[in-house]
Motif scaffolding. Sequence first.
Motif, PDB file in Angstrom:
ATOM      1  N   LEU A 148      10.340   0.840   1.163  1.00 49.88           N
ATOM      2  CA  LEU A 148       9.453   0.095   2.055  1.00 49.88           C
ATOM      3  C   LEU A 148       9.636   0.708   3.445  1.00 49.88           C
ATOM      4  CD1 LEU A 148       7.581  -2.305   2.609  1.00 49.88           C
ATOM      5  CD2 LEU A 148       9.615  -3.707   2.960  1.00 49.88           C
ATOM      6  N   VAL A 149       8.613   1.397   3.928  1.00 47.48           N
ATOM      7  CA  VAL A 149       8.796   2.099   5.197  1.00 47.48           C
ATOM      8  C   VAL A 149       8.290   1.306   6.393  1.00 47.48           C
ATOM      9  CG1 VAL A 149       8.973   4.420   4.258  1.00 47.48           C
ATOM     10  CG2 VAL A 149       6.720   3.497   4.798  1.00 47.48           C
ATOM     11  N   GLN A 150       7.369   0.360   6.173  1.00 45.21           N
ATOM     12  CA  GLN A 150       6.973  -0.522   7.268  1.00 45.21           C
ATOM     13  C   GLN A 150       6.372  -1.792   6.692  1.00 45.21           C
ATOM     14  OE1 GLN A 150       4.715   1.322  10.429  1.00 45.21           O
ATOM     15  NE2 GLN A 150       4.754  -0.528  11.701  1.00 45.21           N
ATOM     16  N   PRO A 196       2.595   2.614  14.155  1.00 44.29           N
ATOM     17  CA  PRO A 196       3.153   3.150  12.903  1.00 44.29           C
ATOM     18  C   PRO A 196       4.573   3.658  13.147  1.00 44.29           C
ATOM     19  CG  PRO A 196       1.347   4.545  13.730  1.00 44.29           C
ATOM     20  CD  PRO A 196       1.416   3.358  14.622  1.00 44.29           C
ATOM     21  N   GLU A 197       5.482   3.245  12.252  1.00 42.69           N
ATOM     22  CA  GLU A 197       6.894   3.542  12.512  1.00 42.69           C
ATOM     23  C   GLU A 197       7.350   4.887  11.960  1.00 42.69           C
ATOM     24  OE1 GLU A 197       9.214   0.158  11.286  1.00 42.69           O
ATOM     25  OE2 GLU A 197       8.338  -1.088  12.876  1.00 42.69           O
ATOM     26  N   THR A 198       6.587   5.446  11.023  1.00 39.41           N
ATOM     27  CA  THR A 198       6.963   6.771  10.518  1.00 39.41           C
ATOM     28  C   THR A 198       5.717   7.661  10.496  1.00 39.41           C
ATOM     29  OG1 THR A 198       6.440   6.360   8.192  1.00 39.41           O
ATOM     30  CG2 THR A 198       8.641   5.699   8.926  1.00 39.41           C
ATOM     31  N   ASP A 199       5.959   8.965  10.371  1.00 33.76           N
ATOM     32  CA  ASP A 199       4.843   9.911  10.302  1.00 33.76           C
ATOM     33  C   ASP A 199       3.948   9.596   9.104  1.00 33.76           C
ATOM     34  OD1 ASP A 199       5.816  11.158  12.499  1.00 33.76           O
ATOM     35  OD2 ASP A 199       6.709  12.849  11.415  1.00 33.76           O
ATOM     36  N   PHE A 200       4.591   9.155   8.017  1.00 36.06           N
ATOM     37  CA  PHE A 200       3.817   8.850   6.816  1.00 36.06           C
ATOM     38  C   PHE A 200       2.835   7.700   7.070  1.00 36.06           C
ATOM     39  CE2 PHE A 200       3.333   6.288   2.920  1.00 36.06           C
ATOM     40  CZ  PHE A 200       2.752   7.231   2.101  1.00 36.06           C
ATOM     41  N   VAL A 201       3.320   6.640   7.724  1.00 34.90           N
ATOM     42  CA  VAL A 201       2.433   5.496   8.016  1.00 34.90           C
ATOM     43  C   VAL A 201       1.323   5.955   8.949  1.00 34.90           C
ATOM     44  CG1 VAL A 201       2.273   3.172   8.968  1.00 34.90           C
ATOM     45  CG2 VAL A 201       4.335   3.853   7.722  1.00 34.90           C
ATOM     46  N   VAL A 253       4.023  -1.007   3.597  1.00 32.72           N
ATOM     47  CA  VAL A 253       3.729   0.385   3.255  1.00 32.72           C
ATOM     48  C   VAL A 253       4.913   0.974   2.492  1.00 32.72           C
ATOM     49  CG1 VAL A 253       2.994   2.639   4.115  1.00 32.72           C
ATOM     50  CG2 VAL A 253       2.433   0.563   5.418  1.00 32.72           C
ATOM     51  N   MET A 254       4.622   1.511   1.295  1.00 36.11           N
ATOM     52  CA  MET A 254       5.679   2.126   0.478  1.00 36.11           C
ATOM     53  C   MET A 254       5.517   3.625   0.410  1.00 36.11           C
ATOM     54  SD  MET A 254       6.516  -0.509  -2.573  1.00 36.11           S
ATOM     55  CE  MET A 254       7.878   0.506  -3.100  1.00 36.11           C
ATOM     56  N   VAL A 289       0.845  -1.193   0.000  1.00 38.04           N
ATOM     57  CA  VAL A 289       0.000   0.000   0.000  1.00 38.04           C
ATOM     58  C   VAL A 289       0.878   1.240   0.000  1.00 38.04           C
ATOM     59  CG1 VAL A 289      -0.222  -0.041   2.529  1.00 38.04           C
ATOM     60  CG2 VAL A 289      -1.971   1.107   1.177  1.00 38.04           C
ATOM     61  N   GLY A 290       0.424   2.257  -0.709  1.00 41.10           N
ATOM     62  CA  GLY A 290       1.178   3.511  -0.748  1.00 41.10           C
ATOM     63  C   GLY A 290       0.463   4.482  -1.670  1.00 41.10           C
TER      64      GLY A 290
END
Length: 311
Positions: free
Chosen positions: A214-216, A227-232, A208-209, A33-34
Motif C-alpha cells: 500500500l503506497v498511499q 502524490p507520495e511516490t513517483d508511482f502514484v 494505491v497499491m 487501485v493499482g
Amino acid sequence: MIEIDQLTKVYDGGVAVDNVSMTVETGTITVIVGTSGSGKTTLLRMINRLEEPTSGVVRMNGDLTNSMPKHILRRRVGYAIQGHGLFPHYTVARNIGTVPTLLGWPADKIRARVDELLELFSLDPTQFRDRFPTELSGGQQQRVGVARALASRPDLLLMDEPFGALDPIIRAKAQTDLRSIQRALGSTIMLVTHDMEEAIHLGDRVAVMDAGRLVQYGTPTEIIRYPETDFVSEMVGGLDRPLRLLSLSTVSDIVEDGPAEGEALDVGMNLRDALSQCLWTGRDDAPVIRDGTVIGRVTIDAIRARAEGRQ
Ligand code: ADP
Ligand code: MG
C-alpha cells in the motif's frame, strides 16, 4: 469499521500482498487501485477469506474475521465480481433473493427487499422481476449483480473490477448509480479497479497499491495533489492537470448565451461537478442559473477546453 492489520500473502512465486494495514470507515467507499498484479484481488479475497492470509488479521466492527465461522463471514460480506456471475436459469428476483433465501427470510420479506432494490437500481420491478439474465442488457445484468450482493444488507460489500466489462458510457452511469445507492443505503464498500479515474470518481478514500504494498491511502484530493511516490504521481499524471483545472474553475467562468434543455446547474458549481452532471445525464450542455433565474448555458465543449487549458 473494517481494520486491516499487517495483512500479508506469500505464494510460492513471491509476496502478493506485503504487510498492508488500513482502516475503512463504515458507510464509505474505499477504492483499491493499482496496476495488474499489484495484489488488489488477493487483498480483497483475504477479507472474506476466499484466501487465507499468510499473516495479519482483519477486524470487522471489532470482530476478528479469522475466528468467525466462514458461513457467518460470508453473510456479513457481499462479493461482486466482473461479469456479475448471475445464475442463468434463475429469474432476476430469484438471483437477487439468493442469499436472503439461504438465510431463511420469509417469502414476503424477500419479495419486498427484491422490489426495493430493483427500484433503487432503476429497474421497474413489474417489468424486470421475472426476466432471465439473457433478457437483460450488460448494464442491467451488472446492476442485478450488485443488487444481489447488497440484498442481505451485508456489513461490507467487496467489488472486484465490477465495471470492467462495461462500455465507457454505461460504465460512467453505473459508477454514478453505485455512488447514489451507496449513499442511500449507507453501505460500506471496498472496490478494486486498475483505473485511477474510476478510483477518483468513486472513492471517499483511495488506496494505491504497487507490487503488493500500500503506497498511499488518502482522499482523492490528497492523492491528486500530493502524490507520495513517483508511482502514484505517474498514475494520477494523466488526469491530474485537467481535473485540477476543472475543480478550480466555476460555471460562471465559461457561461455563454444560448439555449439548453434539462436540469439547470448553479453558476457557482465547480466545472468538475458540472462535467460529471452533464455526463451523468448524457447531455452536451446545460442551462445555468443564478438565484433561480436562467442566465445562459454551459457546454461540454467549453468545459473540455478548460480542462485542456485552451481557454
Ligand atoms: P491484481 O488483482 O492486482 O491484478 P492479484 O492479487 O491477482 O493482483 O495477484 C498478485 C500477485 O500474486 C501476482 O503476481 C499473481 O501472479 C500472484 N498470485 C495471485 N494468485 C495466486 C495464486 N493462487 N498462486 C500463486 N500466485 C498467485
Ligand atoms: Mg485482480
